[in-house]
Design a protein around this motif. Structure first.
Motif, PDB file in Angstrom:
ATOM      1  N   TRP A   1      53.742   5.255  47.035  1.00 16.46           N
ATOM      2  CA  TRP A   1      52.474   4.526  47.181  1.00 16.46           C
ATOM      3  C   TRP A   1      51.689   5.050  48.377  1.00 16.46           C
ATOM      4  N   LEU A   2      52.408   5.322  49.480  1.00 18.58           N
ATOM      5  CA  LEU A   2      51.759   5.787  50.703  1.00 18.58           C
ATOM      6  C   LEU A   2      51.421   7.266  50.656  1.00 18.58           C
ATOM      7  N   SER A   3      52.221   8.028  49.908  1.00 21.46           N
ATOM      8  CA  SER A   3      51.988   9.470  49.793  1.00 21.46           C
ATOM      9  C   SER A   3      52.194   9.896  48.341  1.00 21.46           C
ATOM     10  N   PRO A   4      51.182   9.682  47.497  1.00 26.11           N
ATOM     11  CA  PRO A   4      51.326   9.943  46.055  1.00 26.11           C
ATOM     12  C   PRO A   4      51.723  11.370  45.694  1.00 26.11           C
ATOM     13  N   SER A   5      51.407  12.318  46.574  1.00 32.02           N
ATOM     14  CA  SER A   5      51.756  13.707  46.273  1.00 32.02           C
ATOM     15  C   SER A   5      53.041  14.147  46.959  1.00 32.02           C
ATOM     16  N   LEU A   6      53.674  13.216  47.711  1.00 29.32           N
ATOM     17  CA  LEU A   6      54.871  13.537  48.496  1.00 29.32           C
ATOM     18  C   LEU A   6      54.630  14.759  49.378  1.00 29.32           C
ATOM     19  N   GLY A   7      53.494  14.734  50.048  1.00 34.67           N
ATOM     20  CA  GLY A   7      53.164  15.835  50.956  1.00 34.67           C
ATOM     21  C   GLY A   7      52.844  17.127  50.244  1.00 34.67           C
ATOM     22  N   GLY A   8      52.312  17.018  49.023  1.00 33.94           N
ATOM     23  CA  GLY A   8      51.944  18.203  48.260  1.00 33.94           C
ATOM     24  C   GLY A   8      53.038  18.735  47.357  1.00 33.94           C
ATOM     25  N   LEU A   9      54.154  18.029  47.260  1.00 31.55           N
ATOM     26  CA  LEU A   9      55.266  18.495  46.419  1.00 31.55           C
ATOM     27  C   LEU A   9      55.030  18.245  44.937  1.00 31.55           C
ATOM     28  N   ILE A  10      54.289  17.171  44.621  1.00 27.40           N
ATOM     29  CA  ILE A  10      54.026  16.833  43.221  1.00 27.40           C
ATOM     30  C   ILE A  10      52.541  16.566  43.005  1.00 27.40           C
ATOM     31  N   GLN A  11      52.131  16.587  41.753  1.00 31.48           N
ATOM     32  CA  GLN A  11      50.759  16.225  41.400  1.00 31.48           C
ATOM     33  C   GLN A  11      50.606  14.716  41.552  1.00 31.48           C
ATOM     34  N   PRO A  12      49.617  14.249  42.328  1.00 34.06           N
ATOM     35  CA  PRO A  12      49.456  12.807  42.511  1.00 34.06           C
ATOM     36  C   PRO A  12      49.244  12.087  41.181  1.00 34.06           C
ATOM     37  N   ALA A  13      49.811  10.897  41.072  1.00 36.97           N
ATOM     38  CA  ALA A  13      49.685  10.100  39.851  1.00 36.97           C
ATOM     39  C   ALA A  13      48.248   9.621  39.666  1.00 36.97           C
ATOM     40  N   VAL A  14      47.869   9.475  38.396  1.00 35.62           N
ATOM     41  CA  VAL A  14      46.557   8.927  38.060  1.00 35.62           C
ATOM     42  C   VAL A  14      46.768   7.567  37.421  1.00 35.62           C
ATOM     43  N   GLY A  15      46.259   6.517  38.074  1.00 39.32           N
ATOM     44  CA  GLY A  15      46.360   5.175  37.522  1.00 39.32           C
ATOM     45  C   GLY A  15      47.722   4.545  37.718  1.00 39.32           C
ATOM     46  N   TRP A  16      47.817   3.281  37.318  1.00 34.99           N
ATOM     47  CA  TRP A  16      49.035   2.504  37.488  1.00 34.99           C
ATOM     48  C   TRP A  16      50.199   3.078  36.682  1.00 34.99           C
ATOM     49  N   GLN A  17      49.943   3.458  35.438  1.00 35.61           N
ATOM     50  CA  GLN A  17      51.018   3.996  34.606  1.00 35.61           C
ATOM     51  C   GLN A  17      51.564   5.291  35.188  1.00 35.61           C
ATOM     52  N   GLY A  18      50.670   6.119  35.707  1.00 39.90           N
ATOM     53  CA  GLY A  18      51.111   7.362  36.324  1.00 39.90           C
ATOM     54  C   GLY A  18      51.996   7.111  37.533  1.00 39.90           C
ATOM     55  N   TYR A  19      51.608   6.101  38.326  1.00 37.81           N
ATOM     56  CA  TYR A  19      52.412   5.745  39.501  1.00 37.81           C
ATOM     57  C   TYR A  19      53.794   5.265  39.079  1.00 37.81           C
ATOM     58  N   VAL A  20      53.844   4.389  38.074  1.00 39.69           N
ATOM     59  CA  VAL A  20      55.127   3.856  37.602  1.00 39.69           C
ATOM     60  C   VAL A  20      56.012   4.991  37.076  1.00 39.69           C
ATOM     61  N   GLU A  21      55.422   5.930  36.352  1.00 41.23           N
ATOM     62  CA  GLU A  21      56.210   7.054  35.833  1.00 41.23           C
ATOM     63  C   GLU A  21      56.699   7.962  36.960  1.00 41.23           C
ATOM     64  N   ASP A  22      55.885   8.121  38.008  1.00 37.78           N
ATOM     65  CA  ASP A  22      56.340   8.895  39.166  1.00 37.78           C
ATOM     66  C   ASP A  22      57.510   8.208  39.855  1.00 37.78           C
ATOM     67  N   VAL A  23      57.434   6.882  39.955  1.00 36.06           N
ATOM     68  CA  VAL A  23      58.560   6.131  40.523  1.00 36.06           C
ATOM     69  C   VAL A  23      59.804   6.336  39.657  1.00 36.06           C
ATOM     70  N   GLY A  24      59.618   6.275  38.349  1.00 34.22           N
ATOM     71  CA  GLY A  24      60.742   6.490  37.439  1.00 34.22           C
ATOM     72  C   GLY A  24      61.367   7.857  37.625  1.00 34.22           C
ATOM     73  N   MET A  25      60.541   8.876  37.750  1.00 36.28           N
ATOM     74  CA  MET A  25      61.083  10.225  37.949  1.00 36.28           C
ATOM     75  C   MET A  25      61.770  10.361  39.304  1.00 36.28           C
ATOM     76  N   ALA A  26      61.214   9.682  40.321  1.00 32.87           N
ATOM     77  CA  ALA A  26      61.855   9.700  41.644  1.00 32.87           C
ATOM     78  C   ALA A  26      63.228   9.035  41.563  1.00 32.87           C
ATOM     79  N   TRP A  27      63.310   7.929  40.832  1.00 30.46           N
ATOM     80  CA  TRP A  27      64.591   7.243  40.670  1.00 30.46           C
ATOM     81  C   TRP A  27      65.554   8.062  39.819  1.00 30.46           C
ATOM     82  N   PHE A  28      65.035   8.785  38.831  1.00 29.85           N
ATOM     83  CA  PHE A  28      65.873   9.671  38.025  1.00 29.85           C
ATOM     84  C   PHE A  28      66.502  10.735  38.931  1.00 29.85           C
ATOM     85  N   CYS A  29      65.683  11.329  39.793  1.00 30.44           N
ATOM     86  CA  CYS A  29      66.189  12.345  40.725  1.00 30.44           C
ATOM     87  C   CYS A  29      67.188  11.740  41.699  1.00 30.44           C
TER      88      CYS A  29
END
Length: 201
Positions: free
Chosen positions: A112-140
């Protein structure tokens, strides 16, 4: 190969007899196992949503069973203290689980504070994108948590222990359904603690 299967059998047996006395914990493990199997199937379709299911349902029910319902006093069945069981636990003991769960809770805030993780990933677009990024972070996190502990075991106890534990963790949902599918019925009958007659020496 026989040594591997014997190590796996021992790890499963110790996990059951030391950490699953509560019928509530067993029931929550059964629920967790079923939802994990759904997550396993979902991972081939959408890994992010599989991880969201695995962490938000499977892991929370499983760990709630351990943290809130499993007795932590002296284990009369196995003649062992809680301190002893925590010290010899092959996988994630309570202290390690707290660290892992703290990272799990922190990851959504980090994204939430750093959507691109310091440029490591493409920032999420919208709420669904954020939730999917969280999901991928949890998968990792799940993958890293698995291999990190395997590496620790490999170094401290040998490759056999590490590989057997990894196999145990991956196959736990199948084994837990086999072990604990009757736990909800015992719970409905009012039995809060498994007498562990099959374990008692």
């Amino acid at each position: 190969m026989n040594e591997f299967f014997q190590t796996l059998k021992t790890q499963r047996w110790d996990d059951h007899r030391y950490y699953h006395h509560s019928r509530i914990n067993q029931t929550l493990h059964f629920i967790s196992a079923v939802s994990f199997l759904v997550a396993y199937a979902l991972v081939f379709v959408n890994p992010a949503w599989a991880a969201l299911l695995a962490w938000c349902v499977s892991m929370t029910t499983r760990q709630a069973g351990h943290f809130f319902f499993e007795p932590r006093g002296y284990d009369e069945v196995n003649q062992a203290t809680d301190e002893y069981k925590e010290a010899i636990k092959v996988g994630y003991n309570i202290r390690r689980k707290i660290v892992l769960l703290a990272v799990w809770v922190a990851l959504p805030a980090v994204l939430w504070l750093s959507p691109s993780l310091g440029g490591l990933i493409q920032p999420a677009v919208g709420w669904q994108g954020y939730v999917e990024d969280v999901g991928m972070a949890w998968f990792c996190l799940g993958v890293v948590g698995l291999f990190f502990r395997v590496g620790q075991l490999w170094v401290t106890q040998g490759a056999m222990q590490g590989l057997a534990w990894m196999t145990k963790i991956i196959t736990d949902p199948f084994h837990d359904i086999y072990l604990y599918h009757k736990a909800p019925l015992y719970l409905l009958r009012g039995q809060l603690i498994d007498p562990m007659d099959h374990v008692a020496h």
